[in-house]
Scaffold this active site. Structure first.
Site, PDB file in Angstrom:
ATOM      1  N   CYS A   8       5.039  -4.187   2.667  1.00 20.34           N
ATOM      2  CA  CYS A   8       4.882  -4.583   4.054  1.00 20.34           C
ATOM      3  C   CYS A   8       3.418  -4.858   4.350  1.00 20.34           C
ATOM      4  O   CYS A   8       2.536  -4.509   3.566  1.00 20.34           O
ATOM      5  CB  CYS A   8       5.466  -3.534   5.008  1.00 20.34           C
ATOM      6  SG  CYS A   8       4.457  -2.092   5.285  1.00 20.34           S
ATOM      7  N   SER A   9       3.211  -5.537   5.457  1.00 23.44           N
ATOM      8  CA  SER A   9       1.871  -5.888   5.882  1.00 23.44           C
ATOM      9  C   SER A   9       1.569  -5.091   7.144  1.00 23.44           C
ATOM     10  O   SER A   9       2.388  -5.053   8.064  1.00 23.44           O
ATOM     11  CB  SER A   9       1.846  -7.396   6.156  1.00 23.44           C
ATOM     12  OG  SER A   9       0.677  -7.749   6.830  1.00 23.44           O
TER      13      SER A   9
END
Ligand code: NAG
Ligand code: NAG
Ligand code: NAG
Length: 196
Positions: free
Chosen positions: A70-71
């Site tokens: 994820c970012s």
């Protein structure tokens, strides 16, 4: 000690031991969770990728095959805490979650209350060198049935260094987690665009 019926005495003893043991475990967990010495939140801000998760929650065991990187964006909040907003792929869609971390005294230590569960967790930046990696630990839940530890490996790039991965694995093992509870998330190009 006053005499009491044998059964009662035994029960009281058991409760006492359970209580002492409980207090001991909590204290020990608190004291054992280290925090990055001299943590500077301003250097921690900006973009991170969550590249590893380790937890004894059944959630991770069930989901680990379908999770990907994820970012995350770390931004300061008005109360001096952190807004950690993460974007990830779930069921072919990009989902965004915001965790509002309130400062908990020592720099690098935070408190997080889940709006969904109402439970409160201690979140610590265990170790970071700001430019490459960060190890975060969530533990010490208070509230409805959320009693787990979660270690996360954050990385400034989608490729965490070998050293960072080793530090993460060592932290997870020190928490008593087994290798099947340690997951390195595969990189993806989905949902990775800057989310600000
Ligand atoms: C952070 O660690 C990496 C190696 O893991 C190193 O290349 C980099 O120079 C370090 N940065 C700082 C600010 O210490
Ligand atoms: C997970 O580990 C923590 C710390 O060792 C422990 O307090 C907790 O009870 C464990 N939870 C589960 C669901 O095994
Ligand atoms: C947290 O950050 C996200 C993404 O930048 C933003 O949309 C949201 O409004 C922020 N929330 C708070 C309470 O600061």
């Amino acid at each position: 000690m006053p005499l009491a019926p044998a059964g009662f005495g035994r029960m009281a003893q058991r409760l006492l031991w359970a209580g002492l043991l409980g207090a001991f475990v909590v204290l020990q967990t608190r004291a054992e969770i280290p925090v990055q010495p001299g943590f500077q939140q301003d250097k921690f801000l900006g973009r991170w990728f969550c590249t590893g998760l380790a937890s004894n929650s059944t959630w991770l065991r069930e989901k680990k095959a379908v999770l990907s990187m994820c970012s995350s964006a770390a931004a300061p909040t008005a109360d001096g805490g952190l807004n950690l907003t993460s974007t990830f792929l779930r069921n072919n869609q990009c989902e965004t979650r915001t965790m509002l971390l309130q400062p908990a005294g020592t720099p690098g230590r935070y408190s997080y209350t889940s709006p969904h569960w109402g439970s409160t967790h201690d979140v610590s930046v265990v170790e970071t060198n700001y430019s490459q990696y960060a190890l975060l630990l969530t533990a010490g839940a208070k509230g409805p049935g959320r009693d787990f530890v979660l270690a996360s490996l954050y990385s400034r790039t989608q490729q965490p260094s070998v050293e960072a991965k080793e530090k993460f694995t060592a932290l997870a093992r020190a928490l008593g987690l087994t290798d099947d509870a340690i997951v390195f998330l595969p990189p993806t190009d989905k949902c990775m665009e800057k989310s600000t």
